[in-house]
Scaffold this active site. Structure first.
Site: not given
Ligand code: B4P
Length: 193
Positions: A14, A89, A128, A134, A145
């Site tokens: 995302k 979420r 990552r 992190r 998670r």
């Molecule tokens: P990301 O792109 O960073 O993954 P994400 O889906 O955004 O991550 P996430 O859900 O963990 O984070 P968030 O900050 O929202 O990709 C991950 C890795 O994969 C990277 O290293 C990237 O380079 C690699 N990658 C991506 N695409 C790829 C591909 N096509 N091929 C290969 N590699 C690839 O949430 C963090 C925390 O914040 C949650 O656990 C929660 O505690 C809190 N939080 C956030 N929003 C919240 C909400 N709305 N409500 C309650 N808590 C919340």
């Protein structure tokens, strides 16, 4: 206005794809994960509270997150639209977002759900964690998670599906190919800026 939700499990890409979408379509990016991490690093009262949940792989309480979103939308009058990354979420967050947007005479137009197998999610997040520092990218927290995602976040897809707004996109191709698939869906509504 065009408002997009980028939906999917932790590590589905995302945050990664939001950067590409913002560059191409000039939408305003709202990432609850980024906002929370900034609060944590600045050791604000909200950040200190949020860290307790994040470090355990749990969702931060709805009322905290919903309040943050409302003020971010207000800070950006005249935006072409928003991309909501990692929000909503929970069903309560989704309902609150609908109310908030209705009040502003707009709505969510499209929800793109990135689908990635669980072993690939774990592989990416561990990868990552090696460089990001992190605290939630450790094996123990990643398991929690993903469990939290299935229990509380996955039902949000049903909420949007019932509104006819959900499109599933395969997210296990490389970053560029995945972006092409997302673009194809977005361009049914919006052309590059
Ligand atoms: P990301 O792109 O960073 O993954 P994400 O889906 O955004 O991550 P996430 O859900 O963990 O984070 P968030 O900050 O929202 O990709 C991950 C890795 O994969 C990277 O290293 C990237 O380079 C690699 N990658 C991506 N695409 C790829 C591909 N096509 N091929 C290969 N590699 C690839 O949430 C963090 C925390 O914040 C949650 O656990 C929660 O505690 C809190 N939080 C956030 N929003 C919240 C909400 N709305 N409500 C309650 N808590 C919340």
């Amino acid at each position: 206005m065009f408002n997009l939700v980028l939906f999917g499990p932790p590590g589905s890409g995302k945050g990664t794809q939001s950067v590409n979408i913002v560059d191409t379509y000039q939408l305003h990016h709202i990432s609850t994960g980024d906002i929370l991490r900034k609060e944590v690093s600045e050791e604000t009262p909200l950040g200190i509270e949020a860290k307790k949940y994040m470090d355990q792989g749990m969702l931060v309480p709805d009322e905290v997150v919903i309040g943050m979103i409302s003020s971010r939308i207000d800070e950006t009058p005249g935006a072409r639209g928003f991309i909501f990354d990692g929000f909503p979420r929970t069903r309560a967050q989704a309902e609150a977002l609908d109310k908030l947007l209705e009040f502003k005479h707009t709505q969510i137009h499209l929800v793109l759900s990135l689908e990635v197998p669980e072993d690939e999610l774990t592989r990416r997040l561990l990868g990552r964690g090696e460089t990001s520092g992190r605290s939630d990218d450790t094996e123990e927290v990643i398991v929690k998670r993903i469990k939290e995602y299935h229990a509380k976040t996955a039902p949000v897809a049903d909420y949007y599906n019932a509104q006819g707004k959900l499109e599933a996109v395969k997210g296990d191709y490389n970053i560029r190919e995945t972006f092409k698939l997302l673009s194809k869906e977005i361009e049914k509504y919006l052309l590059p800026a």
